[in-house]
Design an enzyme around this catalytic site. Structure first.
Site, short mmCIF file in Angstrom:
data_model
loop_
_atom_site.label_atom_id
_atom_site.label_comp_id
_atom_site.label_asym_id
_atom_site.label_seq_id
_atom_site.Cartn_x
_atom_site.Cartn_y
_atom_site.Cartn_z
N ASP A 36 -12.69 -14.81 9.75
CA ASP A 36 -14.01 -14.17 9.75
C ASP A 36 -14.47 -13.89 11.18
O ASP A 36 -14.13 -14.62 12.11
CB ASP A 36 -15.01 -15.10 9.05
CG ASP A 36 -16.26 -14.35 8.63
OD1 ASP A 36 -16.27 -13.10 8.66
OD2 ASP A 36 -17.25 -15.02 8.28
N ASN A 41 -14.44 -7.24 -0.86
CA ASN A 41 -14.42 -6.38 0.33
C ASN A 41 -14.42 -4.88 0.01
O ASN A 41 -14.67 -4.04 0.89
CB ASN A 41 -13.22 -6.70 1.23
CG ASN A 41 -13.36 -7.98 2.02
OD1 ASN A 41 -12.38 -8.61 2.40
ND2 ASN A 41 -14.60 -8.41 2.30
C1 FPP Z 1 -13.42 -10.55 8.27
O1 FPP Z 1 -14.19 -10.21 9.40
C2 FPP Z 1 -12.10 -9.89 8.34
C3 FPP Z 1 -11.57 -9.08 7.38
C4 FPP Z 1 -12.22 -8.76 6.11
C5 FPP Z 1 -10.25 -8.44 7.57
C6 FPP Z 1 -9.20 -9.35 8.11
C7 FPP Z 1 -7.96 -8.61 8.32
C8 FPP Z 1 -7.17 -8.71 9.41
C9 FPP Z 1 -7.44 -9.61 10.54
C10 FPP Z 1 -5.94 -7.91 9.46
C11 FPP Z 1 -4.79 -8.69 8.87
C12 FPP Z 1 -3.59 -7.85 8.77
C13 FPP Z 1 -2.52 -8.10 7.98
C14 FPP Z 1 -1.39 -7.17 7.93
C15 FPP Z 1 -2.45 -9.27 7.10
P1 FPP Z 1 -15.55 -9.45 9.16
O2 FPP Z 1 -15.28 -7.98 9.20
O3 FPP Z 1 -16.18 -9.91 7.89
O4 FPP Z 1 -16.39 -9.90 10.40
P2 FPP Z 1 -17.99 -10.04 10.44
O5 FPP Z 1 -18.36 -11.14 9.49
O6 FPP Z 1 -18.23 -10.39 11.86
O7 FPP Z 1 -18.56 -8.71 10.06
#
Ligand code: FPP
Length: 250
Positions: A29, A77
């Site tokens: 996260d 998501n």
């Molecule tokens: C949460 O941060 C992150 C995600 C929903 C996406 C995670 C995906 C990756 C790191 C890429 C992984 C790649 C592979 C190929 C497995 P957020 O966007 O919710 O952050 P925030 O809470 O600060 O908005």
């Protein structure tokens, strides 16, 4: 390899090899906040998040941790802006294509957990290919939870079991925890010993609801793109101080 990574290329001396978690799960996260803090678009946070994940996977290999499960995309998501969802789907596909050779070289066995049928066809094809090509690898098992929801996983397991009962292939009395577990996406896998969540939020967010029943939880304020080997080291130090009683008396 950065200077910081090279310091941590081997298991830090203050960690006991015998008491390492065998299976680590991560809720990655804070990508969006990481980008926002730098005045960048959210997608840049996801890009950097991939780098953090790649190094954690390599670190698991270097330090002798058998399995890593990462929450890449939840069933919830889909509610994000369309451009972000599209970006993530394309990112997953590109990373899989680009990293497959490296994962082969490092003996990684890749698996996916989630409702994969709802993903774009080209991503499904890349997922199939990566699982097929790494099927016989014996190194780190890397599970990517994609279009994954813990409740959805439990409901689909119930539905599959109910169908077997309806067809007379199972009796209600046959249903116990061991049988139920075989209908989950993670059938046959060891439950996570340690669940790490970055960016400070104290919740499970529908991740591995069944499987984390007795996992040790570790939450850090660090945002996912900044989660590096020294952060992982701290998580493992915390884990090694825990007394895992599984509901019993030590
Ligand atoms: C949460 O941060 C992150 C995600 C929903 C996406 C995670 C995906 C990756 C790191 C890429 C992984 C790649 C592979 C190929 C497995 P957020 O966007 O919710 O952050 P925030 O809470 O600060 O908005």
């Amino acid at each position: 390899m950065t200077a910081k990574q090279s310091v941590f290329s081997e298991l830090p001396v203050d960690l006991s090899r015998d008491r390492l978690p065998k299976h680590v799960a991560v809720i990655m996260d804070g990508n969006g906040r990481w980008a926002k803090q730098r005045g960048l678009p959210r997608i840049m946070g996801h890009r950097r998040g991939v780098d953090a994940l790649k190094d954690l996977l390599r670190c698991c290999k270097d330090w002798g941790i058998e399995a890593l499960t990462a929450y890449a995309f939840s069933t919830e998501n889909w509610g994000r802006p369309l451009e972000e969802v599209d970006f993530l789907m394309t990112l997953f596909e590109r990373v899989l294509r680009q990293e497959l050779r490296e994962m082969q070289a490092e003996n990684v066995k890749i698996r996916f957990a989630g409702n994969l049928a709802a993903l774009p066809a080209s991503l499904q094809a890349e997922i199939e290919r990566s699982m097929e090509e790494t099927r016989n690898n014996t190194g780190t098992q890397f599970t990517v939870a994609t279009n994954y929801g813990g409740r959805q996983e439990i409901v689909q397991a119930c539905r599959a079991i109910a169908q077997k009962v309806q067809q007379g292939q199972l009796q209600p009395d046959d249903i116990d925890e061991a049988l139920f577990e075989r209908y989950l996406y993670t059938a046959g896998d060891r439950d996570p010993d340690l669940l790490i969540r970055t960016s400070g939020e104290m919740r499970i967010s529908n991740f591995l609801l069944w499987q984390v029943a007795y996992s040790e939880l570790y939450v850090t304020d660090t945002l996912w793109p900044d989660f590096d080997r020294s952060e992982f080291h701290q998580a493992l130090c915390s884990y090694q101080k825990r007394d895992r009683r599984f509901g019993k008396v030590s």
